[in-house]
Design an enzyme around this catalytic site. Structure first.
Site, mmCIF file in Angstrom:
data_model
loop_
_atom_site.group_PDB
_atom_site.id
_atom_site.type_symbol
_atom_site.label_atom_id
_atom_site.label_comp_id
_atom_site.label_asym_id
_atom_site.label_seq_id
_atom_site.Cartn_x
_atom_site.Cartn_y
_atom_site.Cartn_z
ATOM 1 N N GLU A 160 -14.183 24.384 -21.448
ATOM 2 C CA GLU A 160 -15.224 23.360 -21.603
ATOM 3 C C GLU A 160 -16.204 23.858 -22.655
ATOM 4 O OE1 GLU A 160 -17.221 21.535 -18.278
ATOM 5 O OE2 GLU A 160 -15.471 21.757 -16.971
ATOM 6 N N GLU A 184 -15.550 25.782 -11.995
ATOM 7 C CA GLU A 184 -16.969 26.157 -11.874
ATOM 8 C C GLU A 184 -17.368 26.452 -10.429
ATOM 9 O OE1 GLU A 184 -19.415 23.254 -13.850
ATOM 10 O OE2 GLU A 184 -18.644 23.765 -15.826
#
Length: 504
Positions: free
Chosen positions: A292, A173
């Site tokens: 995720e 991320e």
């Protein structure tokens, strides 16, 4: 009675079901590792301190690849802290989750645990506060048999055989302002490309995952993917997607349609990846690692769980321990439907996370472990989704949502096992009030259908959940409404339900 119609034809295949679709995620966050998979004082603990009851549940869940050790945690992690004699390992501040990391569990211990659960380790390297050299170091330690300083160090630490990790994530991320070392697309892309090239000099057959944007709602989304792939396309195999869902206020209708958002997200990333492929005139296709995904009540974390005392750095605090309901399980099941529907391009996925932290498995220190409601759609899908995903013709009435407009009341996907000819249909009824009769046309199947069984997750109370006190409050129920006649199957879907049907 609402009616929907589904046509199954084995000639219309989407793509093979990759077992990596049923992966999960273990991060050094809250009680996922400590008091989760690892609790030396627990009555069920084995000689390495791992809870045998958790191992049994993980195996029952049917997970394949497990991503480790983060997550946000990885951007501040020094992998070498977690190897060697435990008494010499340093305690560190974990800035991602405002906790203290003891480093009792590291790469070697986790690799050992992976063998106990029959899983494949997927490792994330720190490209937040570290870089190319550290990625090469952990690769050498993990995968080189012997004869170098770091590989010999692993051998000396009691692991003569290499861990042979095939799948590696290049950071996590990196467009998120919450991330240590978060970056612009251009800067991250250059670092990821350099790291990928260097790692491939050690082993050209590694499978590498480059970071996509942190979510479809990020202002960077789309442009981030384009820039990153333009730099890394030739040296990576996957781009990551991350998505979490929770109801906004009382908008249950939109929450039940979360799979619509996941579908659009996947298709947008595929379009961007294929745009870069065309620009580069490449014969290579980049697939998606949806590493995720889950139902996560992030608002609860921000309002209740988040540690705000700057002087408090607890070890393994209770963070993100969402209690999942029947409603959550139905949405969860619909997300799995979306992943399977895109099996041609989503070839790896990681449910975030595995134990205690937004997880299908919960534990109590010194006490039992139990299955949350979301355990069941995952375990049944992992068990029964075999072979090839099929492109379906689904006719369903629609309903109106605030976020996604009109969406089908019924969502479904099917798979076929070429070896046995068995068909499996996964279906969700998004209506909160009405049953749906799902009519399945199976006349295109060779030999037709002679038998079918169905299992559903539903309850009169959509907010029912499994707890320490009532660990089996919600379990799958046999759906005895299945009827077969003249090549057609009729199945009643209860209101707000997830159902799996197997037919032969």
């Amino acid at each position: 009675m609402i009616r929907a119609h589904l046509t199954i034809d084995p000639h219309f295949a989407v793509g093979p079901i990759n077992r990596r679709l049923f992966g999960s995620f273990v991060e050094h966050l809250g009680r996922c590792v400590y008091d989760g998979i690892y609790e030396p004082g627990h009555p069920s603990a084995d000689e390495e301190g791992f809870r045998a009851d958790v191992i049994d549940l993980v195996r029952e869940l049917g997970v394949s690849t497990i991503r480790y050790p983060g997550g946000n945690f990885v951007s501040g992690y020094r992998w070498e802290d977690g190897v060697g004699p435990r008494e010499e390992r340093p305690r560190r501040l974990d800035l991602a989750w405002h906790s203290t990391e003891t480093n009792e569990i590291g790469l070697d211990e986790f690799a050992s645990w992976m063998k106990k659960v029959d899983g494949e380790l997927m490792y994330a390297v720190n490209l937040g506060t570290r870089g190319v050299l550290e990625a090469l170091d952990v690769l050498e330690y993990a995968n080189i048999r012997s004869g170098t300083r770091l590989s010999d160090e692993r051998v000396a630490n009691g692991h003569a055989e290499p861990h042979d990790i095939r799948m590696w994530c290049l950071g996590n991320e990196m467009d998120g302002p919450w991330q240590l070392g978060y970056s612009t697309a251009e800067n991250y892309a250059q670092l990821a490309a350099t790291t990928a090239r260097a790692m491939r000099q050690v082993d050209p057959d590694l499978e590498l995952v480059v970071c996509g944007s942190s979510g479809a709602g990020m202002p960077t989304f789309g442009e981030w993917e384009r820039v990153v792939l333009e730099h890394t396309y030739d040296n990576v195999d996957y781009i990551s997607c991350h998505a979490y869902y929770e109801p906004a206020s009382d908008d249950v209708a939109s929450f039940l349609a979360s799979g619509v958002d996941m579908d659009r997200f996947i298709e947008a990333v595929v379009a961007t990846a294929d745009h870069v492929k065309a620009m580069k005139r490449s014969e290579k296709t980049i697939n998606i690692s949806f590493d995720e995904w889950n139902v996560w009540y992030q608002s609860r974390y921000n309002e209740v769980d988040k540690i705000t005392d700057v002087a408090d750095w607890p070890v393994a605090p209770r963070l993100l321990e969402d209690r999942y309901t029947v409603l959550d399980a139905v949405v969860f099941g619909s997300l799995m439907i979306s992943l399977i529907r895109h099996a041609d391009r989503v070839t790896s996925a990681s449910l975030a996370q595995l134990v205690n932290v937004i997880a299908p498995i919960m534990t109590e220190p010194g006490g039992p472990a139990w299955r949350q409601t979301t355990f069941y759609p995952f375990s049944l899908t992992s068990q029964l989704a075999r072979g090839v995903a099929l492109e379906l013709k689904l006719d369903s009435p629609t309903y109106e949502t605030a976020k996604f407009g009109e969406v089908p009341i019924v969502d479904a996907v099917a798979t076929i096992d070429p070896d046995s000819g068995a068909i499996t249909v996964f279906a969700v009824n998004r209506s909160l009030t009405d049953e749906v009769t799902l009519e399945i046309d199976s006349t295109a199947l060779a030999g037709g259908v002679s038998s079918a069984t169905a299992t559903s997750i539903f309850d009169d109370d959509i907010h029912a959940a499994n707890t320490l006190e009532q660990p089996d409050r919600v379990t799958p129920k046999v759906n005895d409404s299945v009827e077969i006649a003249d090549g057609a199957i009729a199945l009643t879907l209860p209101p707000c339900s997830w159902t799996v049907l197997t037919a032969e």
